[in-house]
Motif scaffolding. Structure first.
Motif, PDB file in Angstrom:
ATOM      1  N   UNK A 301      96.617  97.245 155.661  1.00  0.00           N
ATOM      2  CA  UNK A 301      96.996  97.091 154.797  1.00  0.00           C
ATOM      3  C   UNK A 301      98.097  95.960 154.738  1.00  0.00           C
ATOM      4  N   UNK A 302      98.927  95.034 153.756  1.00  0.00           N
ATOM      5  CA  UNK A 302      99.917  94.026 154.079  1.00  0.00           C
ATOM      6  C   UNK A 302     101.257  94.667 153.275  1.00  0.00           C
ATOM      7  N   UNK A 303     102.020  94.537 153.662  1.00  0.00           N
ATOM      8  CA  UNK A 303     103.497  95.210 153.158  1.00  0.00           C
ATOM      9  C   UNK A 303     103.508  94.649 151.846  1.00  0.00           C
ATOM     10  N   UNK A 304     103.631  94.812 151.126  1.00  0.00           N
ATOM     11  CA  UNK A 304     103.940  94.775 149.493  1.00  0.00           C
ATOM     12  C   UNK A 304     105.422  94.762 149.357  1.00  0.00           C
TER      13      UNK A 304
END
Length: 304
Positions: A301-304
């Protein structure tokens, strides 16, 4: 209400046919007793009407009366007993139709996973097998936990069924169907030791592989008692299993789960378990928590 003796008098031929049919079909003694009790209750509900005249309404009405006191599983077991009863009558030409086959089973919790021991627990529990007849008891546990035998199949096992030369076991399963199981080397070794230490039977004609202290074939109840004592001792040292209902059949569940977790083809599992349908085997294709965690950890999951 008719008494048991009234029922036996009114439906003597049908009851006899059912008893003979169940024994011939390979039903265990426990199942025969349970099914016969259910059928006695059903016959009592007919109010002396001929069995062959009973229809779907009679069966449903009886099941509804039973369901008021118990759940869906009990209702389905009762329905299975009545279906078998009519199947026996048709087989012996005492009836021409099976009204119980027109009645659908209740839907139970299909998503409920079978109870089973994880592989590490299955290995550890073997160290708790003991007793005066250690090799016999250990062989019993290995056959259920690492070969998937039903308790009735262990009970019916004869000396001649163990083919030590080729490391295999002939198993008389449900419906009197034979199935040959290749044995793991360690199971073959333990069975050989158990055969050497086998208690001398009371009768020279006794062919049972597992013999009781009194020299008779070890009963299903005795096998269950041996397993219960082992599970009780194991739970005392492993509190995480305190609330788990362990039994001989749970060892069979553990075997199926072990195979599937090791990516054995489900069709092979079906044959080893002695299932008539692959749908039965499908209940063991549950996913455990560790498998879920491993699957989710693969998602980035990419960093937001």
């Amino acid at each position: 209400m008719n008494t048991k003796y009234d029922i036996e008098d009114m439906y003597a031929e049908q009851i006899q046919a059912f008893q003979v049919w169940m024994k011939q079909s390979g039903y265990t003694e426990a199942t025969r007793k349970e099914y016969l009790r259910e059928v006695y209750d059903y016959l009592s509900s007919l109010d002396e009407a001929p069995v062959q005249q009973a229809g779907k309404l009679n069966v449903v009405s009886f099941l509804v009366s039973k369901q008021e006191k118990a759940g869906d599983r009990t209702r389905n077991r009762t329905l299975s007993a009545i279906r078998s009863f009519y199947a026996s009558l048709i087989d012996f030409e005492l009836a021409t139709r099976n009204p119980a086959m027109e009645v659908k089973k209740s839907k139970t919790e299909k998503n409920k996973n079978p109870v089973y021991l994880e592989e590490q627990d299955l290995q550890k529990v073997l160290h708790y097998v003991g007793g005066r007849f250690l090799e016999r008891n250990l062989a019993i546990f290995l056959l259920m936990g690492y070969c998937g035998l039903r308790v009735g199949e262990v009970h019916r096992m004869n000396i001649s069924h163990f083919k030590k030369e080729r490391g295999a076991l002939e198993v008389l399963g449900k419906g009197r169907k034979w199935n040959e199981i290749p044995l793991p080397a360690m199971v073959t070794e333990v069975l050989m030791r158990a055969a050497e230490e086998r208690i001398s039977p009371f009768s020279a004609k006794e062919e049972a592989f597992f013999v009781s202290q009194k020299g008779r074939r070890l009963s299903i109840r005795q096998i269950q008692k041996i397993a219960a004592q082992v599970f009780e001792a194991y739970k005392l040292d492993h509190p995480h299993l305190t609330d788990m209902k362990l039994s001989c059949h749970k060892l069979r569940h553990s075997f199926a789960t072990l195979l599937l977790n090791n990516n054995v083809d489900i069709r092979v599992v079906k044959e080893l378990m002695g299932h008539a349908s692959i749908e039965t085997t499908m209940i063991y294709t549950h996913i455990n928590d560790e498998q879920k965690r491993n699957a989710m950890s693969a998602i980035k999951v990419p960093k937001i």
